[in-house]
Scaffold this motif. Structure first.
Motif, mmCIF file in Angstrom:
data_model
loop_
_atom_site.group_PDB
_atom_site.id
_atom_site.type_symbol
_atom_site.label_atom_id
_atom_site.label_comp_id
_atom_site.label_asym_id
_atom_site.label_seq_id
_atom_site.Cartn_x
_atom_site.Cartn_y
_atom_site.Cartn_z
ATOM 1 N N MET A 1 -11.373 31.003 -15.441
ATOM 2 C CA MET A 1 -10.003 31.456 -15.486
ATOM 3 C C MET A 1 -9.218 30.666 -14.439
ATOM 4 S SD MET A 1 -8.494 35.232 -14.788
ATOM 5 C CE MET A 1 -8.354 35.892 -16.407
ATOM 6 N N VAL A 2 -8.113 30.137 -14.836
ATOM 7 C CA VAL A 2 -7.290 29.339 -13.948
ATOM 8 C C VAL A 2 -6.527 30.268 -13.004
ATOM 9 C CG1 VAL A 2 -5.375 27.708 -13.849
ATOM 10 C CG2 VAL A 2 -7.066 27.549 -15.669
ATOM 11 N N GLY A 3 -6.546 29.956 -11.724
ATOM 12 C CA GLY A 3 -5.768 30.700 -10.754
ATOM 13 C C GLY A 3 -6.477 31.871 -10.107
ATOM 14 N N SER A 4 -7.745 32.061 -10.377
ATOM 15 C CA SER A 4 -8.439 33.194 -9.774
ATOM 16 C C SER A 4 -9.206 32.799 -8.520
ATOM 17 C CB SER A 4 -9.401 33.813 -10.789
ATOM 18 O OG SER A 4 -10.398 32.875 -11.135
ATOM 19 N N GLY A 5 -9.076 31.588 -8.066
ATOM 20 C CA GLY A 5 -9.800 31.134 -6.886
ATOM 21 C C GLY A 5 -9.364 31.804 -5.604
ATOM 22 N N TRP A 6 -8.138 32.314 -5.559
ATOM 23 C CA TRP A 6 -7.669 32.967 -4.330
ATOM 24 C C TRP A 6 -8.438 34.250 -4.057
ATOM 25 C CZ3 TRP A 6 -5.596 37.847 -4.388
ATOM 26 C CH2 TRP A 6 -5.257 38.355 -5.623
ATOM 27 N N LEU A 7 -9.069 34.801 -5.065
ATOM 28 C CA LEU A 7 -9.835 36.028 -4.859
ATOM 29 C C LEU A 7 -11.064 35.782 -3.987
ATOM 30 C CD1 LEU A 7 -9.588 37.474 -8.444
ATOM 31 C CD2 LEU A 7 -8.436 38.315 -6.417
ATOM 32 N N PHE A 8 -11.543 34.552 -3.953
ATOM 33 C CA PHE A 8 -12.697 34.239 -3.121
ATOM 34 C C PHE A 8 -12.340 34.168 -1.637
ATOM 35 C CE2 PHE A 8 -14.089 32.486 -7.241
ATOM 36 C CZ PHE A 8 -15.214 33.282 -7.397
ATOM 37 N N ALA A 9 -11.066 34.162 -1.304
ATOM 38 C CA ALA A 9 -10.649 34.154 0.097
ATOM 39 C C ALA A 9 -11.067 35.448 0.791
ATOM 40 C CB ALA A 9 -9.145 33.954 0.207
ATOM 41 N N ALA A 10 -10.992 36.568 0.084
ATOM 42 C CA ALA A 10 -11.434 37.835 0.669
ATOM 43 C C ALA A 10 -12.931 37.823 0.909
ATOM 44 C CB ALA A 10 -11.054 38.988 -0.247
ATOM 45 N N LEU A 11 -13.681 37.235 0.007
ATOM 46 C CA LEU A 11 -15.129 37.136 0.170
ATOM 47 C C LEU A 11 -15.474 36.246 1.357
ATOM 48 C CD1 LEU A 11 -17.982 37.732 -0.968
ATOM 49 C CD2 LEU A 11 -17.716 35.648 -2.322
ATOM 50 N N ALA A 12 -14.784 35.133 1.489
ATOM 51 C CA ALA A 12 -15.035 34.232 2.613
ATOM 52 C C ALA A 12 -14.617 34.868 3.932
ATOM 53 C CB ALA A 12 -14.290 32.916 2.407
ATOM 54 N N GLY A 13 -13.505 35.600 3.928
ATOM 55 C CA GLY A 13 -13.063 36.288 5.144
ATOM 56 C C GLY A 13 -14.040 37.369 5.565
ATOM 57 N N ALA A 14 -14.587 38.084 4.592
ATOM 58 C CA ALA A 14 -15.556 39.128 4.909
ATOM 59 C C ALA A 14 -16.845 38.529 5.444
ATOM 60 C CB ALA A 14 -15.841 39.974 3.673
ATOM 61 N N ALA A 15 -17.235 37.384 4.920
ATOM 62 C CA ALA A 15 -18.447 36.730 5.414
ATOM 63 C C ALA A 15 -18.243 36.186 6.830
ATOM 64 C CB ALA A 15 -18.852 35.599 4.478
ATOM 65 N N TYR A 16 -17.028 35.740 7.125
ATOM 66 C CA TYR A 16 -16.748 35.141 8.427
ATOM 67 C C TYR A 16 -16.490 36.213 9.487
ATOM 68 C CZ TYR A 16 -14.594 32.177 11.954
ATOM 69 O OH TYR A 16 -14.280 31.544 13.117
ATOM 70 N N ALA A 17 -15.686 37.228 9.169
ATOM 71 C CA ALA A 17 -15.269 38.216 10.164
ATOM 72 C C ALA A 17 -16.127 39.473 10.159
ATOM 73 C CB ALA A 17 -13.818 38.608 9.925
ATOM 74 N N GLY A 18 -16.866 39.679 9.101
ATOM 75 C CA GLY A 18 -17.706 40.873 9.035
ATOM 76 C C GLY A 18 -16.888 42.114 8.747
ATOM 77 N N PRO A 19 -17.231 43.237 9.365
ATOM 78 C CA PRO A 19 -16.529 44.489 9.086
ATOM 79 C C PRO A 19 -15.067 44.491 9.527
ATOM 80 C CG PRO A 19 -18.583 44.913 10.238
ATOM 81 C CD PRO A 19 -18.370 43.433 10.229
ATOM 82 N N ALA A 20 -14.693 43.592 10.408
ATOM 83 C CA ALA A 20 -13.302 43.539 10.861
ATOM 84 C C ALA A 20 -12.360 43.135 9.733
ATOM 85 C CB ALA A 20 -13.159 42.570 12.025
ATOM 86 N N SER A 21 -12.875 42.463 8.713
ATOM 87 C CA SER A 21 -12.011 42.086 7.595
ATOM 88 C C SER A 21 -11.547 43.318 6.827
ATOM 89 C CB SER A 21 -12.732 41.116 6.667
ATOM 90 O OG SER A 21 -13.836 41.747 6.057
#
Length: 72
Positions: A1-21
């Protein structure tokens, strides 16, 4: 699906910041609730159909609105 890549930003933020995200998402949600309530209040003051950018123009000066929008 075109344009759904921004949803992975939340996944990357959660992996980087942990529970603080999750805390940051909750804080942002509270801010968005207040923004929505502000636009609801403006919509009740001006009962005709206008875009959201026109609401700020009607409530504030034209020059301030264009300055905040970044237009010269």
């Amino acid at each position: 699906m075109v344009g759904s890549g921004w949803l992975f930003a939340a996944l990357a933020g959660a992996a980087y910041a942990g529970p603080a995200s999750l805390i940051s998402w909750l804080i942002a949600g509270v801010f968005f609730i207040f923004i929505g309530l502000s636009y609801a209040e403006l919509g009740s003051i001006f009962p005709f159909s206008v875009p959201s950018s026109a609401l700020t123009t009607m409530c504030m000066a034209q020059s301030l609105t264009t300055y905040l929008a970044g237009r010269t």
